[in-house]
Design a protein around this motif. Structure first.
Motif, mmCIF file in Angstrom:
data_model
loop_
_atom_site.group_PDB
_atom_site.id
_atom_site.type_symbol
_atom_site.label_atom_id
_atom_site.label_comp_id
_atom_site.label_asym_id
_atom_site.label_seq_id
_atom_site.Cartn_x
_atom_site.Cartn_y
_atom_site.Cartn_z
ATOM 1 N N MET A 1 0.849 -1.179 0.000
ATOM 2 C CA MET A 1 0.000 0.000 0.000
ATOM 3 C C MET A 1 0.896 1.244 0.000
ATOM 4 S SD MET A 1 -3.044 0.947 2.674
ATOM 5 C CE MET A 1 -4.541 0.604 1.826
ATOM 6 N N THR A 2 0.648 2.136 -0.935
ATOM 7 C CA THR A 2 1.449 3.354 -1.040
ATOM 8 C C THR A 2 0.918 4.428 -0.105
ATOM 9 O OG1 THR A 2 0.104 4.416 -2.738
ATOM 10 C CG2 THR A 2 1.806 2.854 -3.498
ATOM 11 N N VAL A 3 1.689 5.474 0.045
ATOM 12 C CA VAL A 3 1.249 6.594 0.881
ATOM 13 C C VAL A 3 -0.031 7.220 0.316
ATOM 14 C CG1 VAL A 3 2.690 8.363 -0.222
ATOM 15 C CG2 VAL A 3 2.033 8.625 2.171
ATOM 16 N N LEU A 4 -0.184 7.235 -1.009
ATOM 17 C CA LEU A 4 -1.415 7.764 -1.594
ATOM 18 C C LEU A 4 -2.602 6.852 -1.297
ATOM 19 C CD1 LEU A 4 -0.230 9.208 -5.023
ATOM 20 C CD2 LEU A 4 -0.822 10.454 -2.942
ATOM 21 N N ASP A 5 -2.383 5.545 -1.285
ATOM 22 C CA ASP A 5 -3.441 4.611 -0.897
ATOM 23 C C ASP A 5 -3.853 4.848 0.553
ATOM 24 O OD1 ASP A 5 -3.460 3.254 -3.396
ATOM 25 O OD2 ASP A 5 -1.842 1.927 -2.721
ATOM 26 N N ARG A 6 -2.865 5.032 1.423
ATOM 27 C CA ARG A 6 -3.164 5.267 2.844
ATOM 28 C C ARG A 6 -3.878 6.601 3.022
ATOM 29 N NH1 ARG A 6 2.006 3.105 3.014
ATOM 30 N NH2 ARG A 6 2.981 5.113 3.539
ATOM 31 N N LEU A 7 -3.473 7.615 2.269
ATOM 32 C CA LEU A 7 -4.148 8.912 2.339
ATOM 33 C C LEU A 7 -5.608 8.767 1.926
ATOM 34 C CD1 LEU A 7 -4.199 12.002 2.660
ATOM 35 C CD2 LEU A 7 -3.393 12.165 0.297
ATOM 36 N N ALA A 8 -5.857 8.087 0.825
ATOM 37 C CA ALA A 8 -7.229 7.888 0.351
ATOM 38 C C ALA A 8 -8.056 7.137 1.392
ATOM 39 C CB ALA A 8 -7.221 7.142 -0.980
ATOM 40 N N ALA A 9 -7.479 6.125 2.015
ATOM 41 C CA ALA A 9 -8.187 5.350 3.029
ATOM 42 C C ALA A 9 -8.495 6.206 4.254
ATOM 43 C CB ALA A 9 -7.366 4.121 3.423
ATOM 44 N N THR A 10 -7.565 7.047 4.633
ATOM 45 C CA THR A 10 -7.782 7.929 5.786
ATOM 46 C C THR A 10 -8.899 8.916 5.500
ATOM 47 O OG1 THR A 10 -5.490 7.716 6.503
ATOM 48 C CG2 THR A 10 -6.701 9.649 7.289
ATOM 49 N N ILE A 11 -8.886 9.498 4.319
ATOM 50 C CA ILE A 11 -9.943 10.450 3.958
ATOM 51 C C ILE A 11 -11.294 9.749 3.953
ATOM 52 C CG2 ILE A 11 -10.854 11.883 2.073
ATOM 53 C CD1 ILE A 11 -7.858 12.571 1.464
ATOM 54 N N GLU A 12 -11.355 8.557 3.398
ATOM 55 C CA GLU A 12 -12.608 7.793 3.376
ATOM 56 C C GLU A 12 -13.094 7.533 4.797
ATOM 57 O OE1 GLU A 12 -15.925 6.171 1.815
ATOM 58 O OE2 GLU A 12 -14.374 7.214 0.683
ATOM 59 N N ALA A 13 -12.189 7.154 5.689
ATOM 60 C CA ALA A 13 -12.556 6.874 7.075
ATOM 61 C C ALA A 13 -13.030 8.129 7.795
ATOM 62 C CB ALA A 13 -11.375 6.258 7.808
ATOM 63 N N ARG A 14 -12.445 9.259 7.450
ATOM 64 C CA ARG A 14 -12.787 10.506 8.144
ATOM 65 C C ARG A 14 -14.108 11.104 7.692
ATOM 66 N NH1 ARG A 14 -7.404 12.027 9.807
ATOM 67 N NH2 ARG A 14 -6.839 10.227 11.060
ATOM 68 N N LYS A 15 -14.671 10.595 6.601
ATOM 69 C CA LYS A 15 -15.969 11.107 6.142
ATOM 70 C C LYS A 15 -17.015 11.018 7.241
ATOM 71 C CE LYS A 15 -15.831 10.255 1.158
ATOM 72 N NZ LYS A 15 -16.435 9.469 0.068
ATOM 73 N N ALA A 16 -16.929 9.986 8.063
ATOM 74 C CA ALA A 16 -17.919 9.764 9.113
ATOM 75 C C ALA A 16 -17.493 10.341 10.461
ATOM 76 C CB ALA A 16 -18.184 8.272 9.252
ATOM 77 N N ALA A 17 -16.341 10.977 10.513
ATOM 78 C CA ALA A 17 -15.822 11.508 11.778
ATOM 79 C C ALA A 17 -16.528 12.801 12.168
ATOM 80 C CB ALA A 17 -14.315 11.745 11.656
ATOM 81 N N ASP A 18 -16.348 13.176 13.408
ATOM 82 C CA ASP A 18 -16.888 14.430 13.925
ATOM 83 C C ASP A 18 -16.064 15.587 13.351
ATOM 84 O OD1 ASP A 18 -17.788 16.602 15.399
ATOM 85 O OD2 ASP A 18 -17.153 15.786 17.335
ATOM 86 N N PRO A 19 -16.708 16.529 12.663
ATOM 87 C CA PRO A 19 -15.965 17.662 12.094
ATOM 88 C C PRO A 19 -15.186 18.471 13.131
ATOM 89 C CG PRO A 19 -18.146 17.552 11.128
ATOM 90 C CD PRO A 19 -18.107 16.548 12.255
ATOM 91 N N ALA A 20 -15.615 18.409 14.391
ATOM 92 C CA ALA A 20 -14.899 19.135 15.441
ATOM 93 C C ALA A 20 -13.572 18.474 15.801
ATOM 94 C CB ALA A 20 -15.772 19.243 16.686
ATOM 95 N N SER A 21 -13.442 17.185 15.464
ATOM 96 C CA SER A 21 -12.226 16.463 15.828
ATOM 97 C C SER A 21 -11.361 16.083 14.634
ATOM 98 C CB SER A 21 -12.591 15.191 16.608
ATOM 99 O OG SER A 21 -13.281 14.288 15.761
ATOM 100 N N SER A 22 -11.824 16.375 13.423
ATOM 101 C CA SER A 22 -11.085 15.985 12.218
ATOM 102 C C SER A 22 -11.115 17.119 11.193
ATOM 103 C CB SER A 22 -11.713 14.726 11.609
ATOM 104 O OG SER A 22 -11.228 14.507 10.296
ATOM 105 N N HIS A 23 -9.933 17.563 10.810
ATOM 106 C CA HIS A 23 -9.838 18.613 9.780
ATOM 107 C C HIS A 23 -10.479 18.137 8.478
ATOM 108 C CE1 HIS A 23 -8.300 22.007 7.546
ATOM 109 N NE2 HIS A 23 -7.683 21.197 6.713
ATOM 110 N N THR A 24 -10.216 16.891 8.119
ATOM 111 C CA THR A 24 -10.781 16.334 6.891
ATOM 112 C C THR A 24 -12.303 16.313 6.957
ATOM 113 O OG1 THR A 24 -8.806 14.983 6.539
ATOM 114 C CG2 THR A 24 -10.807 14.306 5.377
ATOM 115 N N ALA A 25 -12.853 15.817 8.056
ATOM 116 C CA ALA A 25 -14.310 15.787 8.219
ATOM 117 C C ALA A 25 -14.881 17.193 8.179
ATOM 118 C CB ALA A 25 -14.679 15.088 9.521
#
Length: 105
Positions: A1-25
């Protein structure tokens, strides 16, 4: 898994995160237009660093550009894999030929 794959996975996971706790969310919660604006801001910062010949700043700003591009894509239901697939489609095709093949050539 490349760093871009990990970045994409992190962004996907953060979609459901609390916007107050995640810059991406937080960015995604503001909608696609804000994500696009933020991508543009980061691109301008990269341009400025390049124009000034600041190599360290250019690398840092380009990392920001890649991150914000991935967030912008996610806001539209797309991902880095979509962009990579398009690059693969274009591989080996002359830039002149590829541009001419687009609508309005």
């Amino acid at each position: 898994m490349t760093v871009l794959d990990r970045l994409a996975a992190t962004i996907e996971a953060r979609k459901a995160a609390d916007p107050a706790s995640s810059h991406t969310a937080g960015l995604l919660a503001k909608g696609p237009a804000r994500c696009a604006e933020k991508f543009g801001e980061e691109a301008v910062e990269a341009i400025i660093a390049a124009a000034q010949g600041d190599r360290a700043a250019l690398v840092a700003e380009c990392a920001d550009v890649l991150y914000h591009m991935a967030v912008m894509l996610a806001a539209q239901g797309l991902g880095l894999a979509d962009v990579l697939a398009e690059l693969e489609r274009r591989e080996g095709v002359s830039g002149v030929v590829e541009k001419a093949s687009r609508k309005g050539g």
